[in-house]
Design a protein around this motif. Structure first.
Motif, PDB file in Angstrom:
ATOM      1  N   UNK A  84       0.830  -1.200   0.000  1.00  0.00           N
ATOM      2  CA  UNK A  84       0.000   0.000   0.000  1.00  0.00           C
ATOM      3  C   UNK A  84       0.861   1.244   0.000  1.00  0.00           C
ATOM      4  N   UNK A  85       0.434   2.224  -0.770  1.00  0.00           N
ATOM      5  CA  UNK A  85       1.049   3.549  -0.823  1.00  0.00           C
ATOM      6  C   UNK A  85       0.015   4.557  -0.324  1.00  0.00           C
ATOM      7  N   UNK A  86       0.418   5.470   0.545  1.00  0.00           N
ATOM      8  CA  UNK A  86      -0.476   6.505   1.055  1.00  0.00           C
ATOM      9  C   UNK A  86      -0.153   7.835   0.387  1.00  0.00           C
ATOM     10  N   UNK A  87      -1.164   8.454  -0.216  1.00  0.00           N
ATOM     11  CA  UNK A  87      -1.008   9.770  -0.851  1.00  0.00           C
ATOM     12  C   UNK A  87      -2.132  10.665  -0.357  1.00  0.00           C
ATOM     13  N   UNK A  88      -1.827  11.529   0.611  1.00  0.00           N
ATOM     14  CA  UNK A  88      -2.848  12.392   1.186  1.00  0.00           C
ATOM     15  C   UNK A  88      -3.299  13.436   0.182  1.00  0.00           C
ATOM     16  N   UNK A  89      -4.582  13.756   0.213  1.00  0.00           N
ATOM     17  CA  UNK A  89      -5.104  14.771  -0.689  1.00  0.00           C
ATOM     18  C   UNK A  89      -6.599  14.944  -0.520  1.00  0.00           C
TER      19      UNK A  89
END
Length: 309
Positions: free
Chosen positions: A61-66
């Motif tokens: 999993x990759x987390x990309x806040x936005x």
């Protein structure tokens, strides 16, 4: 299974709205099943914790806040998926905020914010997904709507309007994909839950004068299962559970009666709840509460009902 769609364990999935509620539940289950995940939500710390839990359990999993209401943030999530995994097979638009109350009591700014997130945000996500899907020749877009997509309801007017638009977006996209000769390789499904006991109710703006509640709430697990099902078998309309299916059918057969009944139920539930001062909730600024799947609303409702007996 839709043609040209790999099983979940071989799929890369972008999941918007992953930090809490059934988005969080879906992320954990998809990670457990071996899907590669690119997670998006406003709460960076909660998102990082979720990605860490998935990775620690052997997933990816990759987390990309936005914020999905910002086209640039949505583009950044799509780019992260391409950079990290070479693309994506499935895009899940699981984002929605609410403003509870009579339409004229809710500030117009809050109404506009609901439209920015629930409609414009999903449009941004759908646009990014379609560009990628057309380039690679396959893909599934899952939009999370609501039974309000079909059955309008009092005290949630703008929310219901945006969810009706989400269903129409999916229908129109499927029509265009068919005309482009891509209907068997790229599909759009709209998941339509009944009211669900998630943090959504506590995060919503609320101008009813009462704590949020709704009759016969479903458990989040029911919607998590439907989202996973939609990833490999998307249907244009996917009412979730017996109550949503019954309401959907009832509105097709008896629209006026169904609308009167649903709004009467909503009104009665509002009147039962404990007093609450007007609040914009978390529609502008992310909540600082723990990022949970459940919202604890059913337990509070039971306590409220017990106090009145």
């Amino acid at each position: 299974m839709t043609q040209h769609i790999a099983p979940l364990e071989r799929s890369t999935i972008v999941l918007c709205g992953a930090s809490s509620g059934f988005g969080r539940g879906a992320a954990l289950e998809l990670g457990r099943r071996g899907a590669r995940l690119v997670l998006m939500a406003r709460r960076q710390a909660a998102l990082a914790d979720l990605a860490g839990a998935i990775n620690a359990a052997g997933g990816q999993a990759i987390a990309t806040a936005g914020d999905i209401s910002r086209a640039g943030d949505v583009a950044a999530v799509a780019a992260a998926a391409v950079e990290g995994f070479g693309g994506f097979d499935i895009w899940i638009n699981n984002v929605g905020i609410g403003a509870l109350g009579l339409f004229w009591d809710i500030p117009v700014e809050d109404q506009a914010r609901v439209i920015d997130v629930n409609l414009k945000g999903l449009m941004f996500g759908a646009h990014a997904a379609m560009r990628q899907f057309r380039a690679q020749g396959h893909g599934v877009l899952v939009n999370v709507g609501s039974i309000d997509s079909e059955v309008p309801i009092a005290y949630q007017t703008t929310y219901a309007a945006t969810k009706a638009a989400v269903l129409s977006l999916g229908r129109s996209l499927n029509a265009e994909l068919r005309l482009a000769g891509l209907g068997d390789r790229i599909r759009v499904g709209t998941v339509m839950p009944w009211a669900v006991d998630t943090p959504w109710w506590n995060h919503a703006a609320n101008y009813t004068g009462h704590a949020p509640r709704m009759a016969a709430m479903d458990d989040p697990s029911l919607v998590v299962d439907a989202i996973l099902r939609a990833c490999t078998d998307p249907q244009e309309e996917m009412p979730v559970g017996p109550k949503a299916r019954a309401a959907n059918l009832s509105h097709r057969l008896f629209p006026d009666l169904t609308e009167r009944l649903s709004s009467t139920v909503a009104h009665r539930e509002v009147q039962k709840a404990d007093p609450l001062a007007p609040t914009a909730g978390a529609i502008y600024t992310p909540s600082t509460a723990p990022a949970d799947i459940g919202g604890g609303v059913r337990a509070r409702m039971r306590a409220e009902d017990a106090d009145r007996t």
